[in-house]
Design an enzyme around this catalytic site. Sequence first.
Site, PDB file in Angstrom:
ATOM      1  CB  THR A  19       2.529  -7.510  -7.770  1.00 12.33           C
ATOM      2  OG1 THR A  19       1.443  -6.735  -7.162  1.00 12.33           O
ATOM      3  CG2 THR A  19       1.992  -8.157  -8.941  1.00 12.33           C
ATOM      4  CD  GLU A  71       1.526  -0.840 -12.103  1.00 11.22           C
ATOM      5  OE1 GLU A  71       2.071  -0.640 -11.033  1.00 11.22           O
ATOM      6  OE2 GLU A  71       0.637  -1.721 -12.378  1.00 11.22           O
TER       7      GLU A  71
HETATM    8  P1  ADP Z   1      -0.806  -2.985  -6.075  1.00  9.27           P
HETATM    9  O1  ADP Z   1      -1.307  -4.191  -6.802  1.00  9.27           O
HETATM   10  O2  ADP Z   1      -1.957  -2.808  -5.067  1.00  9.27           O
HETATM   11  O3  ADP Z   1      -0.309  -1.690  -6.820  1.00  9.27           O
HETATM   12  P2  ADP Z   1       1.768  -3.779  -5.682  1.00  9.27           P
HETATM   13  O4  ADP Z   1       2.424  -5.107  -4.783  1.00  9.27           O
HETATM   14  O5  ADP Z   1       1.789  -4.127  -7.169  1.00  9.27           O
HETATM   15  O6  ADP Z   1       0.473  -3.646  -5.257  1.00  9.27           O
HETATM   16  O7  ADP Z   1       2.701  -2.581  -5.672  1.00  9.27           O
HETATM   17  C1  ADP Z   1       2.824  -1.984  -4.138  1.00  9.27           C
HETATM   18  C2  ADP Z   1       4.321  -1.893  -3.958  1.00  9.27           C
HETATM   19  O8  ADP Z   1       4.739  -0.723  -4.795  1.00  9.27           O
HETATM   20  C3  ADP Z   1       4.719  -1.825  -2.637  1.00  9.27           C
HETATM   21  O9  ADP Z   1       5.986  -2.389  -2.135  1.00  9.27           O
HETATM   22  C4  ADP Z   1       5.032  -0.273  -2.484  1.00  9.27           C
HETATM   23  O10 ADP Z   1       5.936   0.001  -1.559  1.00  9.27           O
HETATM   24  C5  ADP Z   1       5.605   0.008  -3.919  1.00  9.27           C
HETATM   25  N1  ADP Z   1       5.042   1.601  -4.146  1.00  9.27           N
HETATM   26  C6  ADP Z   1       6.130   2.617  -4.541  1.00  9.27           C
HETATM   27  N2  ADP Z   1       5.490   3.714  -4.746  1.00  9.27           N
HETATM   28  C7  ADP Z   1       4.104   3.422  -4.710  1.00  9.27           C
HETATM   29  C8  ADP Z   1       3.088   4.303  -4.928  1.00  9.27           C
HETATM   30  N3  ADP Z   1       2.978   5.556  -5.316  1.00  9.27           N
HETATM   31  N4  ADP Z   1       1.887   3.658  -4.578  1.00  9.27           N
HETATM   32  C9  ADP Z   1       1.543   2.498  -4.315  1.00  9.27           C
HETATM   33  N5  ADP Z   1       2.678   1.581  -4.169  1.00  9.27           N
HETATM   34  C10 ADP Z   1       3.935   2.027  -4.440  1.00  9.27           C
END
Ligand code: ADP
Length: 307
Positions: free
Chosen positions: A182, A129
């Site tokens: 986020t 995260e």
């Molecule tokens: P969410 O709340 O939907 O998880 P975030 O903004 O916290 O959205 O996370 C998405 C970010 O994490 C994006 O920039 C994405 O490219 C990155 N990321 C890296 N690996 C993954 C993954 N396996 N699944 C989803 N997002 C990923």
Amino acid sequence: MSNEIRVFCPATVANISCGFDVLGLALETVGDGMVVRKTTHPGIRITKVVGQELPLEAEKNVAGVAGLALLENLGYQEGFEIEIHKKIKPGSGIGSSAASAAGAVWAINYLLDTPLNRTELVNLAMQGEKLASNVAHADNVAPAIFGGFTLVRSYHPLDIVSIPAPKALYATVIHPQIEIKTADSRKILKTNITLAQGIQQWGNLGGLVAGLYTHDYELIGRSLEDHIVEPIRSILIPEFKTVKEEVKKAGALGSGISGSGPSIFALSKGEKTAQRVAQTMKDIYETTGLDFDIHVSPIGTEGVKLI
Ligand code: ADP
């Protein structure tokens, strides 16, 4: 013991109005698929991502980062391959990154004969995260691993409380197809709150937890209030206020921003009401010209699970 498993990695709603950074819930029917297999090749290899454009380099994918943290924690010398079948769009606010981080550590731990407990898995998934949002928050990975509702009672040391959800509780979630990262939606938050705001917030947080334990749906509804984060973040979400007012009229117990948005969640008693709430959200968003997805799901009792 098999060398390869398939798991379901649930979508999650974090914050739940009054529990910023501490409360979350898992959805039963919305989530990613993941295939994890043992190899003799050291480290983590992301062999495939289906459904979304995401990095294959382990260090740039939250599944890889969380998996590597687990291998390092155990001093494990061999490795794992991971295939991600992405159904939850990144940046949706329903825990896309958390599903991958939680799925990776849960599946690897399973294939190694469960040396770690669920709180330890949450701790490692939080490292994934951190890659996605610069903050190692647990409010999505905790429900993704424990299922149901979870409360992060403390971050230092990590103390996760699993809260039972009444069976008839359903979530309706609308995801407007605008991306709010986020990391960006954290930047606009203030770092101080007033005592008066604190009093409102912990009153509601206690009320929601009590309502979940006693199956008091009215109390759950009254407690779905957020006077700290929602007034600021909701500015980024089209039609937020209208959705909030209209879903209440359609019978929802209450609603709010899912995680850091742009998704909006509502909780309802019973599937019929949750479907009516979904229709209300749909009617409102059809007037905006924006694309959107809507999900209706019971609260997922299990979190990550074998499929
Ligand atoms: P969410 O709340 O939907 O998880 P975030 O903004 O916290 O959205 O996370 C998405 C970010 O994490 C994006 O920039 C994405 O490219 C990155 N990321 C890296 N690996 C993954 C993954 N396996 N699944 C989803 N997002 C990923």
